[in-house]
Scaffold this motif. Structure first.
Motif, mmCIF file in Angstrom:
data_model
loop_
_atom_site.group_PDB
_atom_site.id
_atom_site.type_symbol
_atom_site.label_atom_id
_atom_site.label_comp_id
_atom_site.label_asym_id
_atom_site.label_seq_id
_atom_site.Cartn_x
_atom_site.Cartn_y
_atom_site.Cartn_z
ATOM 1 N N GLY A 105 0.709 -1.378 -0.013
ATOM 2 C CA GLY A 105 -0.093 -0.019 0.076
ATOM 3 C C GLY A 105 0.815 1.071 -0.016
ATOM 4 O O GLY A 105 0.520 2.195 -0.653
ATOM 5 N N GLY A 106 2.093 1.186 0.816
ATOM 6 C CA GLY A 106 2.819 2.477 0.751
ATOM 7 C C GLY A 106 3.299 2.836 -0.636
ATOM 8 O O GLY A 106 3.452 4.082 -1.130
ATOM 9 N N VAL A 107 3.772 1.515 -1.541
ATOM 10 C CA VAL A 107 4.313 1.901 -2.748
ATOM 11 C C VAL A 107 3.190 2.327 -3.902
ATOM 12 O O VAL A 107 3.129 3.215 -4.772
ATOM 13 C CB VAL A 107 4.949 0.720 -3.113
ATOM 14 N N GLU A 108 2.094 1.544 -3.609
ATOM 15 C CA GLU A 108 1.044 1.724 -4.608
ATOM 16 C C GLU A 108 0.201 3.080 -4.602
ATOM 17 O O GLU A 108 -0.026 3.583 -5.264
ATOM 18 C CB GLU A 108 -0.235 0.528 -4.413
ATOM 19 N N SER A 109 0.067 3.580 -2.994
ATOM 20 C CA SER A 109 -0.546 4.882 -3.222
ATOM 21 C C SER A 109 0.470 5.999 -3.687
ATOM 22 O O SER A 109 0.004 7.062 -4.084
ATOM 23 C CB SER A 109 -0.773 5.112 -1.687
ATOM 24 N N ALA A 110 1.874 5.644 -3.486
ATOM 25 C CA ALA A 110 2.930 6.645 -4.237
ATOM 26 C C ALA A 110 2.667 6.863 -5.479
ATOM 27 O O ALA A 110 2.536 8.015 -6.273
ATOM 28 C CB ALA A 110 4.168 6.271 -3.420
ATOM 29 N N VAL A 111 2.356 5.624 -6.289
ATOM 30 C CA VAL A 111 2.298 5.829 -7.698
ATOM 31 C C VAL A 111 0.976 6.372 -7.950
ATOM 32 O O VAL A 111 0.799 7.094 -9.152
ATOM 33 C CB VAL A 111 2.179 4.303 -8.292
ATOM 34 N N TRP A 112 -0.042 6.377 -7.236
ATOM 35 C CA TRP A 112 -1.516 7.021 -7.587
ATOM 36 C C TRP A 112 -1.334 8.542 -7.317
ATOM 37 O O TRP A 112 -1.741 9.219 -7.958
ATOM 38 C CB TRP A 112 -2.586 6.515 -6.647
ATOM 39 N N ASP A 113 -0.355 8.889 -6.379
ATOM 40 C CA ASP A 113 -0.318 10.424 -6.084
ATOM 41 C C ASP A 113 0.547 11.009 -7.393
ATOM 42 O O ASP A 113 0.230 11.831 -8.014
ATOM 43 C CB ASP A 113 0.737 10.617 -4.884
ATOM 44 N N LEU A 114 1.598 10.138 -7.814
ATOM 45 C CA LEU A 114 2.329 10.696 -8.977
ATOM 46 C C LEU A 114 1.315 10.672 -10.332
ATOM 47 O O LEU A 114 1.534 11.658 -10.982
ATOM 48 C CB LEU A 114 3.471 9.519 -9.171
ATOM 49 N N GLU A 115 0.597 9.946 -10.560
ATOM 50 C CA GLU A 115 -0.454 9.657 -11.556
ATOM 51 C C GLU A 115 -1.183 10.973 -11.478
ATOM 52 O O GLU A 115 -1.573 11.577 -12.501
ATOM 53 C CB GLU A 115 -0.936 8.322 -11.834
ATOM 54 N N ALA A 116 -1.761 11.186 -10.343
ATOM 55 C CA ALA A 116 -2.831 12.445 -10.352
ATOM 56 C C ALA A 116 -2.082 13.467 -10.667
ATOM 57 O O ALA A 116 -2.451 14.558 -11.345
ATOM 58 C CB ALA A 116 -3.290 12.381 -8.942
ATOM 59 N N LYS A 117 -0.647 13.842 -9.949
ATOM 60 C CA LYS A 117 -0.069 15.007 -10.391
ATOM 61 C C LYS A 117 0.273 15.266 -11.561
ATOM 62 O O LYS A 117 0.496 16.127 -12.227
ATOM 63 C CB LYS A 117 1.456 15.017 -9.295
ATOM 64 N N LYS A 118 0.675 14.144 -12.466
ATOM 65 C CA LYS A 118 0.787 14.015 -13.718
ATOM 66 C C LYS A 118 -0.490 14.626 -14.455
ATOM 67 O O LYS A 118 -0.352 15.303 -15.441
ATOM 68 C CB LYS A 118 1.364 12.882 -14.492
ATOM 69 N N ALA A 119 -1.345 14.086 -14.185
ATOM 70 C CA ALA A 119 -2.563 14.535 -14.903
ATOM 71 C C ALA A 119 -3.101 15.981 -14.398
ATOM 72 O O ALA A 119 -4.152 16.516 -14.449
ATOM 73 C CB ALA A 119 -3.817 13.602 -14.440
ATOM 74 N N ASN A 120 -2.459 16.533 -13.406
ATOM 75 C CA ASN A 120 -2.431 17.858 -12.824
ATOM 76 C C ASN A 120 -4.094 18.004 -12.031
ATOM 77 O O ASN A 120 -4.751 18.948 -12.138
ATOM 78 C CB ASN A 120 -2.559 19.104 -13.844
ATOM 79 N N THR A 121 -4.425 16.972 -11.291
ATOM 80 C CA THR A 121 -5.842 16.520 -10.702
ATOM 81 C C THR A 121 -5.606 16.326 -9.375
ATOM 82 O O THR A 121 -4.506 15.498 -9.082
ATOM 83 C CB THR A 121 -6.530 15.357 -11.664
ATOM 84 N N PRO A 122 -6.495 16.938 -8.447
ATOM 85 C CA PRO A 122 -6.351 16.064 -7.134
ATOM 86 C C PRO A 122 -6.536 14.720 -7.180
ATOM 87 O O PRO A 122 -7.374 14.114 -7.999
ATOM 88 C CB PRO A 122 -7.667 16.646 -6.315
ATOM 89 N N LEU A 123 -5.752 13.998 -6.305
ATOM 90 C CA LEU A 123 -6.013 12.540 -6.233
ATOM 91 C C LEU A 123 -7.560 12.042 -5.862
ATOM 92 O O LEU A 123 -7.888 11.045 -6.585
ATOM 93 C CB LEU A 123 -5.056 12.009 -4.951
#
Ligand code: OSB
Ligand code: MG
Length: 375
Positions: A105-123
Motif C-alpha cells: 500500500g505504501g508503494v501503490e499509493s505513491a504511484v497514485w499520487d504521482l499519476e494524479a500529479k501528472k494529470a494535474n488533478t487532485p488525487l
C-alpha cells in the motif's frame, strides 16, 4: 494515461514522536517509525506514499522493518519485472506477494499520487471521489482513569468531531462507556477492542454494551475469526464493524456472506492500497453496508491519502481521520491537516495528495534511507 515509466523509489524511515502516548488493548505507541515512499518517473514527476506498518507486529503481522525488507527485496524487483502502465496496474503487478499489504500500500499509493500529479488533478477526483469535504471522528486511546477519558472526550466533542470512538479491553470497557454515555447521551459513540475478546468467555460484556446505543463495536474478536464474529453479531443489536479481519475484497465478501459485520472500516494500508480500497467500498455500497476510513497514526502523507480515499461514495460514516495537531507538534506536510468546527476536512484543491511534503523536515527526521532503481 497508460504510459507511466517509473524511474526510482526512495525509501526513508523517519522518526516522529507522538504528542501523547496512544494506548490500545495491544500496546502503547510513544513515537512512530514511519516509512515514507517517494517515487519518481522518467519525466521527473514525483509521488509520495506512507507505509502504515506499525513498529511492532501486534496490530497485524507487519512492522516498519518487515515492510522495508519487502519493499526493497520484493516489491521493487517485481515492478521492474512487470512494468506498469497506470497506477491501477500496481496491485496486479505485485499480486505474487502474499500478505504484506501495508508494504504494498505504501508503494501503490505513491504511484497514485504521482499519476494524479501528472494529470494535474487532485488525487481524490482521480480516484473517483465525489465528496467536497469529509466527516471526521476521533479515536481515543485507553486513559489512566475514566475522569481523564471524560476530559478528552469533552474536548473532542467541543472541537466539533462527529463521532467519538473509545478503545476498550477486558476490564476497561463497560465502566468507560457508562461514564461517557452518561455525560453525552446523544453523540455518535463507538468502541474498538482490537481483537481483545473471546466469544466463549465474553458474550456477557457485549450484551451489556448493547444497552448503550453504540454506533458500532469494532473488531471485538480475533482477526481470522469471521465465524465467531457472525455468531456474536446474531446475539447483539449493535452493529459489529470489522477492521483487522478485512484485508481484501475477498475478506469483505466472506464477512458479508457470513453476517460477520454490518459496517466495514477500510484502511488503505491494511488492504494494500487504493485499488483494493475502491473495490471494497464499491462492493459494500452495492450491499448497503457503510464503510469508513480507519487510521494508523499516520503522518500528513498517509493522512492526505486517507482524505482522498474518504471522498469515495461508499464512505458514508465519519472516519478516524483527524487534525495533524492531535498527533504531532509539527506535521511533515504543509499546510497541516485541519478540521472545521463542524468536524469536517475540506478535500484539497491541489494536484495529487494536495498537501506539500516538507522535504527539509523529512530529511532532518530521516534515520535510514535507500534508493532503489525501478527500471
Ligand atoms: O484499530 O483503528 C485501530 C491506531 C493504531 C492501530 C490501530 C488502530 C488505531 C486507531 C487510531 O484507532 C486511529 C488514528 O487516529 O489514526
Ligand atoms: Mg480498529
Amino acid at each position: 494515461m497508460k504510459d507511466l515509466k517509473l524511474e526510482s523509489l526512495y525509501l526513508r524511515e523517519i522518526e516522529l514522536p507522538l504528542k501523547a502516548p496512544f494506548v490500545t488493548s495491544f500496546g502503547t505507541s510513544l513515537k512512530r517509525r514511519i516509512l515514507v515512499v517517494r517515487i519518481t518517473d522518467a519525466e521527473g514527476a514525483v509521488g509520495y506514499g506512507e507505509c502504515t506498518a506499525p513498529e511492532e507486529p501486534f496490530y497485524n503481522h507487519e512492522t516498519t522493518d518487515t515492510a522495508w525488507s519487502i519493499i526493497s527485496d520484493f516489491i521493487a524487483p517485481l515492478l521492474i519485472k512487470n512494468p506498469i502502465g497506470t497506477a491501477a496496474d500496481v496491485s496486479d503487478a505485485l499480486a505474487a506477494i502474499r500478505g504484506n499489504r501495508m508494504a504494498i500500500g505504501g508503494v501503490e499509493s505513491a504511484v497514485w499520487d504521482l499519476e494524479a500529479k501528472k494529470a494535474n488533478t487532485p488525487l481524490w477526483r482521480h480516484l473517483g471521489g465525489t465528496r467536497e469535504q469529509i466527516d471526521c471522528g476521533v479515536s481515543i486511546g485507553l486513559q489512566i482513569s475514566p475522569e481523564v477519558l471524560l476530559e478528552k472526550v469533552t474536548r473532542e466533542v467541543e472541537s466539533g468531531y462527529q463521532r467519538i470512538k473509545l478503545k476498550i479491553k477486558p476490564g476497561q470497557d463497560i465502566e468507560l462507556v457508562r461514564v461517557i454515555r452518561g455525560n453525552f447521551p446523544h453523540i455518535k459513540l463507538s468502541v474498538d477492542a482490537n481483537s481483545a475478546y473471546r466469544l466463549d468467555r465474553d458474550v456477557h460484556i457485549f450484551e451489556e454494551l448493547d444497552e448503550f446505543g453504540l454506533l458500532m463495536i469494532e473488531q471485538p474478536l480475533a482477526a481470522g475469526d469471521l465465524v465467531d464474529h457472525a455468531k456474536l453479531q446474531k446475539l447483539i443489536k449493535t452493529s459489529i464493524c470489522l477492521d483487522e479481519s478485512i484485508t481484501s475484497l475477498r475478506d469483505a465478501e466472506h464477512a458479508l456472506e457470513l453476517g460477520s459485520c454490518r459496517i466495514i472500516n477500510v484502511k488503505l494500508g491494511r488492504v494494500g492500497g487504493h485499488s483494493e480500497a475502491k473495490a471494497i467500498q464499491s462492493f459494500a455500497s452495492e450491499n448497503n453496508v457503510p464503510v469508513w476510513c480507519g487510521g494508523m497514526l499516520e503522518s500528513g502523507i498517509g493522512r492526505a491519502h486517507n482524505i482522498a480515499m474518504s471522498t469515495l461514495p461508499g464512505f458514508s460514516l465519519p472516519g478516524d481521520v483527524s487534525a495533524s495537531a492531535r498527533y504531532w507538534a509539527e506535521d511533515i506536510v504543509e499546510p497541516p491537516v485541519t478540521v472545521s468546527s463542524e468536524g469536517r476536512i475540506k478535500s484539497p484543491d491541489g494536484p495529487g495528495i494536495g498537501y506539500n511534503v516538507n522535504e527539509p523536515m523529512v530529511e532532518r527526521l530521516t534515520v535510514r534511507r535507500e534508493t532503489i532503481p525501478l527500471k
